[in-house]
Each structure stands twice: as C-alpha cells, then as structure tokens.
Design an enzyme around this catalytic site. Structure first.
Site, PDB file in Angstrom:
ATOM      1  N   SER A   8      13.942 -17.535   0.917  1.00  0.00           N
ATOM      2  CA  SER A   8      13.417 -18.632  -0.286  1.00  0.00           C
ATOM      3  C   SER A   8      14.185 -18.493  -1.723  1.00  0.00           C
ATOM      4  O   SER A   8      14.505 -19.094  -2.527  1.00  0.00           O
ATOM      5  CB  SER A   8      11.794 -18.885  -0.562  1.00  0.00           C
ATOM      6  OG  SER A   8      11.568 -17.409  -0.985  1.00  0.00           O
ATOM      7  N   TYR A  39       7.832 -20.122  -1.411  1.00  0.00           N
ATOM      8  CA  TYR A  39       7.561 -20.925  -0.233  1.00  0.00           C
ATOM      9  C   TYR A  39       5.663 -20.588  -0.181  1.00  0.00           C
ATOM     10  O   TYR A  39       5.305 -21.199   0.214  1.00  0.00           O
ATOM     11  CB  TYR A  39       8.000 -20.270   1.037  1.00  0.00           C
ATOM     12  CG  TYR A  39       9.702 -20.929   1.115  1.00  0.00           C
ATOM     13  CD1 TYR A  39      10.126 -22.057   0.118  1.00  0.00           C
ATOM     14  CD2 TYR A  39      10.464 -20.443   2.219  1.00  0.00           C
ATOM     15  CE1 TYR A  39      11.235 -22.489   0.556  1.00  0.00           C
ATOM     16  CE2 TYR A  39      11.690 -21.040   2.446  1.00  0.00           C
ATOM     17  CZ  TYR A  39      12.199 -21.897   1.682  1.00  0.00           C
ATOM     18  OH  TYR A  39      13.379 -22.262   1.981  1.00  0.00           O
ATOM     19  N   CYS A  70      12.623 -13.641   5.697  1.00  0.00           N
ATOM     20  CA  CYS A  70      11.540 -13.925   4.825  1.00  0.00           C
ATOM     21  C   CYS A  70      10.367 -13.951   5.921  1.00  0.00           C
ATOM     22  O   CYS A  70      10.545 -14.641   6.744  1.00  0.00           O
ATOM     23  CB  CYS A  70      11.509 -15.302   4.394  1.00  0.00           C
ATOM     24  SG  CYS A  70      10.437 -16.090   3.524  1.00  0.00           S
ATOM     25  N   ASN A  71       9.329 -13.229   5.598  1.00  0.00           N
ATOM     26  CA  ASN A  71       7.976 -13.529   6.343  1.00  0.00           C
ATOM     27  C   ASN A  71       7.313 -14.738   6.537  1.00  0.00           C
ATOM     28  O   ASN A  71       6.856 -15.100   7.658  1.00  0.00           O
ATOM     29  CB  ASN A  71       7.035 -12.355   6.139  1.00  0.00           C
ATOM     30  CG  ASN A  71       7.595 -11.081   6.103  1.00  0.00           C
ATOM     31  OD1 ASN A  71       7.229 -10.259   6.963  1.00  0.00           O
ATOM     32  ND2 ASN A  71       8.208 -10.549   5.005  1.00  0.00           N
ATOM     33  N   CYS A 182       6.246  -8.975   2.547  1.00  0.00           N
ATOM     34  CA  CYS A 182       6.790 -10.206   1.908  1.00  0.00           C
ATOM     35  C   CYS A 182       8.362  -9.423   1.528  1.00  0.00           C
ATOM     36  O   CYS A 182       8.155  -8.570   1.059  1.00  0.00           O
ATOM     37  CB  CYS A 182       6.167 -10.772   0.652  1.00  0.00           C
ATOM     38  SG  CYS A 182       7.064 -11.839  -0.240  1.00  0.00           S
ATOM     39  N   THR A 183       9.506 -10.259   1.705  1.00  0.00           N
ATOM     40  CA  THR A 183      10.467  -9.451   1.442  1.00  0.00           C
ATOM     41  C   THR A 183      10.873  -9.387  -0.143  1.00  0.00           C
ATOM     42  O   THR A 183      11.966  -8.544  -0.512  1.00  0.00           O
ATOM     43  CB  THR A 183      11.803 -10.142   2.102  1.00  0.00           C
ATOM     44  OG1 THR A 183      11.859 -11.486   1.908  1.00  0.00           O
ATOM     45  CG2 THR A 183      11.538  -9.902   3.470  1.00  0.00           C
TER      46      THR A 183
HETATM   47  N1  DGL Z   1      10.213 -13.616   0.682  1.00  0.00           N
HETATM   48  C1  DGL Z   1       9.273 -14.492   1.255  1.00  0.00           C
HETATM   49  C2  DGL Z   1       8.610 -13.636   2.466  1.00  0.00           C
HETATM   50  O1  DGL Z   1       8.933 -12.453   2.865  1.00  0.00           O
HETATM   51  C3  DGL Z   1       8.591 -15.576   0.822  1.00  0.00           C
HETATM   52  C4  DGL Z   1       8.338 -15.468  -0.718  1.00  0.00           C
HETATM   53  C5  DGL Z   1       7.970 -16.954  -1.521  1.00  0.00           C
HETATM   54  O2  DGL Z   1       8.827 -17.596  -1.359  1.00  0.00           O
HETATM   55  O3  DGL Z   1       6.798 -17.071  -1.616  1.00  0.00           O
HETATM   56  O4  DGL Z   1       7.405 -13.989   2.715  1.00  0.00           O
END
Ligand code: DGL
Length: 260
Positions: A8, A39, A70-71, A182-183
């Site tokens: 994201s 997201y 992205c998780n 979360c990345t």
């Molecule tokens: N980097 C994302 C993840 O690993 C999402 C962060 C987001 O857009 O809320 O979940």
C-alpha cells in the site's frame, strides 16, 4: 525480467531491503499504492479492488514473480490473485508459527501487532487456530504506526510515548516474542528495542518471504538476470521525481542502519 514488489505504501521496502541482500542480481519494480494507502483501516472489498489493479499493472510489465509485500493485501486477496495469474505470487503472513515454536517451552506469550484488516481476516484466524495449541498468542491492531511511517515520522520523542501508550494495558513481562505483522512496522524496530526488555525478541516475516521467493526463482530457473536496479511506481505512475527517489534511498538506508 523483473520481480514485482507491491505494498500500500512504503512498508514493502522492508521486504525489498531483505531481497536486495539475498537476491542482488535481480531487477525490481516497487509499486506503492500511494493513492489508496492505508489499506488496514478500509473495507475488504475496496482494498481488494486496489490490489487487483496493482496486479494487473505487474502483469502488464511482464514480471517473473510478484511479492505481495503487505500482510493486509495477502490476507484479503492472495487466493484470488493466484487463481487469476500464472506468474508466481509470494505472499506474507504474520510470523506466528515461528514465534509459537520459539516460545513453546518457555511459557512466554506471543504478541502479534498488525492492521485491523489483517487481524479480522479468516486467514489470520485460521493460522492462529492451527499453530496456537497452548493459547499463548495475543494480538493488537496498530494502525498508528502505518500513519507514522507514511508521514516519515521516525522521531523517538513522538514514537516512544505512542508505543508506551499502546502497550500500557499489557503486562510485557509475560511476552517472549513480538511479531511485527505489518510490513510498515520494521521501520520502528529500533524504537521497539528501546522500550522492550532484551529478553523479548522482535520478529517479522520478511526473511521467510524472501527465502521463499529465492526458492521459487530457483525452481523455475529464472534467477540472476539483473543487477539490483529498482524502478518505483506510485499507483501505476512511474516515479521520476528526484525528491521521491531520494526518499526511497533514505528509507532503505534507515533499514540498513537499524539492521547494524
Ligand atoms: N504494509 C501493510 C501490511 O503489511 C499494510 C499497511 C496499511 O496500508 O494499512 O499489512
């Protein structure tokens, strides 16, 4: 041929950073959905549409593999993406399994930090019910960290109080491992480290994801055809602006500094 990395926003850089170490002889596309980040606080169907737009873009670029760095995106869309596309799609999930394995004998607990959407999804619930036989896994949504990362807010004067506040209700002496699910969160590993006792380990899924990517490229005999070049895109638009490119270099450098 290139490898597509998608997130994201800037979070996927924490996985790309790992890939650059392990797979330096590849070329990369990094796609940040800057128009739609974050997201994790949105509805599943809306996010799914954004992810499919990104995947269509990757397909149009002829990528040899795509990493959903992205998780959140993985949990809402990976199955459907794999049905639609032929190229390998590597996803991410919070590193709950290794965390539970590490704490099994110590009677310590595991805390998973992730976005609301990741924690709400079936994929996460199934993962926990599969591996958490002793019921040692707790979880907490932490959307504020995504916002801080996107604002490039890394000052500990701002972050430490926020982290303290978030963890205030928990007895941290019970925990053996914190999972950054979360990345975006590994950008704050140094701040977590300052706050937590050294007995608590902090893990994330990037090493496992890149290992998986390497294995898949090897199996398909399509590795090592590049030189570490990265082309950045913002929601499908190529990034050429020097200021933006400098920002990405600085973020990769930050990860390197945290690593050392
Ligand atoms: N980097 C994302 C993840 O690993 C999402 C962060 C987001 O857009 O809320 O979940």
């Amino acid at each position: 041929m290139t490898i597509g990395f998608f997130d994201s926003g800037i979070g996927g850089l924490t996985v790309l950073y790992e890939a650059l170490k392990v797979l330096p002889y590849e070329n990369y596309i990094y796609y940040a959905d800057t128009l739609n980040v974050p997201y994790g606080t949105k509805q599943k169907n809306e996010v799914k549409k954004y992810i499919f737009d990104a995947a269509a873009f990757m397909a149009s670029q002829g990528v040899k593999a795509m990493v959903i760095a992205c998780n959140t995106a993985t949990s809402v869309a990976i199955k459907d993406l794999r049905r639609k596309y032929d190229f390998p799609i590597i996803g991410m999930e919070p590193a709950v399994k290794p965390a539970v394995e590490r704490n099994g004998n110590s009677h310590k607990r595991v805390l998973v930090l992730a976005t609301q959407l990741t924690l709400k999804e079936e994929k996460f619930k199934n993962l926990v019910s599969k591996v958490d036989n002793e019921h040692i896994v707790d979880f907490l949504p932490f959307p504020e960290l995504v916002e801080f990362a996107e604002k490039l807010e890394f000052h500990e004067q701002v972050l430490l109080p926020c982290l303290k506040d978030k963890l205030a209700a928990l007895d941290m002496s019970l925990y053996g491992t914190i999972v950054l699910g979360c990345t975006h969160f590994p950008f704050f590993k140094d701040v977590f480290r300052q706050l937590l006792s050294e007995n608590i380990e902090i893990i994330d899924g990037s090493v496992g994801t890149v290992k998986h990517l390497k294995r898949i490229l090897g199996e398909r005999h399509c590795s090592k055809d590049g030189n570490g070049e990265i082309v950045f895109y913002h929601s499908g638009r190529r990034v050429e602006d020097k200021e933006c490119l400098d920002k990405y270099s600085r973020l990769l450098k930050r990860l390197n500094d945290i690593d050392e």
